[in-house]
Design a protein around this motif. Sequence first.
Motif, PDB file in Angstrom:
ATOM      1  N   GLY A  19       0.861  -1.227   0.190  1.00 19.85           N
ATOM      2  CA  GLY A  19      -0.087  -0.039   0.166  1.00 19.85           C
ATOM      3  C   GLY A  19       0.660   1.230   0.031  1.00 19.85           C
ATOM      4  N   PRO A  20       0.346   2.509   0.120  1.00 21.60           N
ATOM      5  CA  PRO A  20      -1.092   2.619   0.365  1.00 21.60           C
ATOM      6  C   PRO A  20      -2.106   2.354  -0.899  1.00 21.60           C
ATOM      7  CG  PRO A  20       0.072   4.638   0.128  1.00 21.60           C
ATOM      8  CD  PRO A  20       0.821   3.801   0.087  1.00 21.60           C
ATOM      9  N   TRP A  21      -3.396   2.282  -0.784  1.00 25.02           N
ATOM     10  CA  TRP A  21      -4.261   1.891  -1.788  1.00 25.02           C
ATOM     11  C   TRP A  21      -4.927   3.196  -1.878  1.00 25.02           C
ATOM     12  CZ3 TRP A  21      -5.972  -3.898  -1.189  1.00 25.02           C
ATOM     13  CH2 TRP A  21      -4.898  -4.683  -1.486  1.00 25.02           C
ATOM     14  N   TYR A  22      -5.533   3.278  -3.018  1.00 24.36           N
ATOM     15  CA  TYR A  22      -6.648   4.607  -3.560  1.00 24.36           C
ATOM     16  C   TYR A  22      -7.797   4.256  -4.299  1.00 24.36           C
ATOM     17  CZ  TYR A  22      -2.208   6.815  -2.014  1.00 24.36           C
ATOM     18  OH  TYR A  22      -0.920   7.106  -1.642  1.00 24.36           O
ATOM     19  N   VAL A  23      -8.740   4.923  -4.129  1.00 20.18           N
ATOM     20  CA  VAL A  23      -9.978   4.741  -5.045  1.00 20.18           C
ATOM     21  C   VAL A  23      -9.544   5.444  -6.268  1.00 20.18           C
ATOM     22  CG1 VAL A  23     -12.327   4.777  -5.372  1.00 20.18           C
ATOM     23  CG2 VAL A  23     -11.350   4.196  -3.158  1.00 20.18           C
ATOM     24  N   ARG A  24      -9.814   5.071  -7.374  1.00 15.49           N
ATOM     25  CA  ARG A  24      -9.821   5.512  -8.665  1.00 15.49           C
ATOM     26  C   ARG A  24     -10.848   5.707  -9.397  1.00 15.49           C
ATOM     27  NH1 ARG A  24      -4.469   5.133 -11.230  1.00 15.49           N
ATOM     28  NH2 ARG A  24      -5.215   6.932 -12.637  1.00 15.49           N
ATOM     29  N   GLN A  25     -11.296   6.671  -9.935  1.00 17.52           N
ATOM     30  CA  GLN A  25     -12.545   6.729 -10.886  1.00 17.52           C
ATOM     31  C   GLN A  25     -12.000   6.945 -12.394  1.00 17.52           C
ATOM     32  OE1 GLN A  25     -15.654   6.434  -9.535  1.00 17.52           O
ATOM     33  NE2 GLN A  25     -14.839   6.613  -7.630  1.00 17.52           N
ATOM     34  N   LEU A  26     -12.109   5.905 -13.190  1.00 13.34           N
ATOM     35  CA  LEU A  26     -11.545   5.647 -14.507  1.00 13.34           C
ATOM     36  C   LEU A  26     -12.804   5.577 -15.613  1.00 13.34           C
ATOM     37  CD1 LEU A  26      -8.527   3.516 -13.512  1.00 13.34           C
ATOM     38  CD2 LEU A  26      -8.405   6.047 -14.067  1.00 13.34           C
ATOM     39  N   ASP A  27     -12.422   5.528 -16.718  1.00 16.41           N
ATOM     40  CA  ASP A  27     -13.428   5.825 -17.783  1.00 16.41           C
ATOM     41  C   ASP A  27     -12.764   5.267 -19.217  1.00 16.41           C
ATOM     42  OD1 ASP A  27     -15.911   5.475 -18.839  1.00 16.41           O
ATOM     43  OD2 ASP A  27     -16.069   7.566 -19.132  1.00 16.41           O
ATOM     44  N   ASP A  28     -13.285   4.186 -19.829  1.00 17.11           N
ATOM     45  CA  ASP A  28     -12.854   3.803 -21.170  1.00 17.11           C
ATOM     46  C   ASP A  28     -13.829   3.072 -21.596  1.00 17.11           C
ATOM     47  OD1 ASP A  28     -12.480   0.991 -20.634  1.00 17.11           O
ATOM     48  OD2 ASP A  28     -10.421   1.588 -19.770  1.00 17.11           O
ATOM     49  N   ASP A  29     -13.443   2.608 -22.961  1.00 15.51           N
ATOM     50  CA  ASP A  29     -14.470   1.831 -23.796  1.00 15.51           C
ATOM     51  C   ASP A  29     -14.784   0.423 -23.355  1.00 15.51           C
ATOM     52  OD1 ASP A  29     -14.679   4.099 -25.286  1.00 15.51           O
ATOM     53  OD2 ASP A  29     -13.272   3.648 -26.869  1.00 15.51           O
ATOM     54  N   PHE A  30     -13.818   0.096 -22.643  1.00 16.34           N
ATOM     55  CA  PHE A  30     -13.980  -1.260 -22.201  1.00 16.34           C
ATOM     56  C   PHE A  30     -14.184  -1.534 -20.859  1.00 16.34           C
ATOM     57  CE2 PHE A  30     -10.538  -1.139 -25.315  1.00 16.34           C
ATOM     58  CZ  PHE A  30     -11.182  -1.906 -26.268  1.00 16.34           C
ATOM     59  N   ILE A  37      -9.707   0.255  -7.239  1.00 14.80           N
ATOM     60  CA  ILE A  37      -8.787   0.405  -6.265  1.00 14.80           C
ATOM     61  C   ILE A  37      -7.251   0.247  -6.834  1.00 14.80           C
ATOM     62  CG2 ILE A  37      -7.549  -0.675  -4.055  1.00 14.80           C
ATOM     63  CD1 ILE A  37     -11.096  -1.213  -5.082  1.00 14.80           C
ATOM     64  N   SER A  38      -6.292   1.234  -6.421  1.00  7.79           N
ATOM     65  CA  SER A  38      -5.184   1.332  -7.432  1.00  7.79           C
ATOM     66  C   SER A  38      -4.133   1.612  -6.504  1.00  7.79           C
ATOM     67  CB  SER A  38      -5.259   2.767  -8.162  1.00  7.79           C
ATOM     68  OG  SER A  38      -4.204   3.045  -8.837  1.00  7.79           O
ATOM     69  N   VAL A  58      -5.554  -2.724  -8.696  1.00  4.83           N
ATOM     70  CA  VAL A  58      -5.394  -3.910  -7.616  1.00  4.83           C
ATOM     71  C   VAL A  58      -6.925  -4.672  -7.766  1.00  4.83           C
ATOM     72  CG1 VAL A  58      -5.420  -4.599  -5.302  1.00  4.83           C
ATOM     73  CG2 VAL A  58      -3.922  -2.831  -5.971  1.00  4.83           C
ATOM     74  N   ALA A  59      -7.803  -4.044  -7.722  1.00  4.76           N
ATOM     75  CA  ALA A  59      -9.288  -4.330  -7.847  1.00  4.76           C
ATOM     76  C   ALA A  59     -10.277  -3.435  -8.329  1.00  4.76           C
ATOM     77  CB  ALA A  59      -9.848  -4.823  -6.503  1.00  4.76           C
TER      78      ALA A  59
END
Length: 108
Positions: A19-30, A37-38, A58-59
């Motif tokens: 860690g540490p781990w973070y929350v990520r908001q991502l967006d793509d065509d897939f 969790i990144s 990570v998840a």
Amino acid sequence: MTDQELAEIEELAHAATPGPWYVRQLDDDFAMCLVAISTTPDTGLGERWPDFDHHEIVAATLVQQPRYVDVADERWDENAQFIASARQNIPRLIAEIRRLRPLLTGDE
């Protein structure tokens, strides 16, 4: 909780991605509207692949398109926060239990 159970939890924590781990908001065509969790912090840009490194993920708690990660109660943000915080907090809780045990038994 036994010492063995505590050791097993600690072993799981040590074996996981550091860690540490973070929350990520991502967006793509897939993976439309990916809540992940990144190992790197969110930039606030909602990057689309290839503008983020998939090796940092990570998840995921939400992948809407195709819809294959989408919990029925819609608590993907809350679940992501819990998972990310667990990476930092579980080792802290283990350390606190180990610190307090001798105080409770008088074996200081």
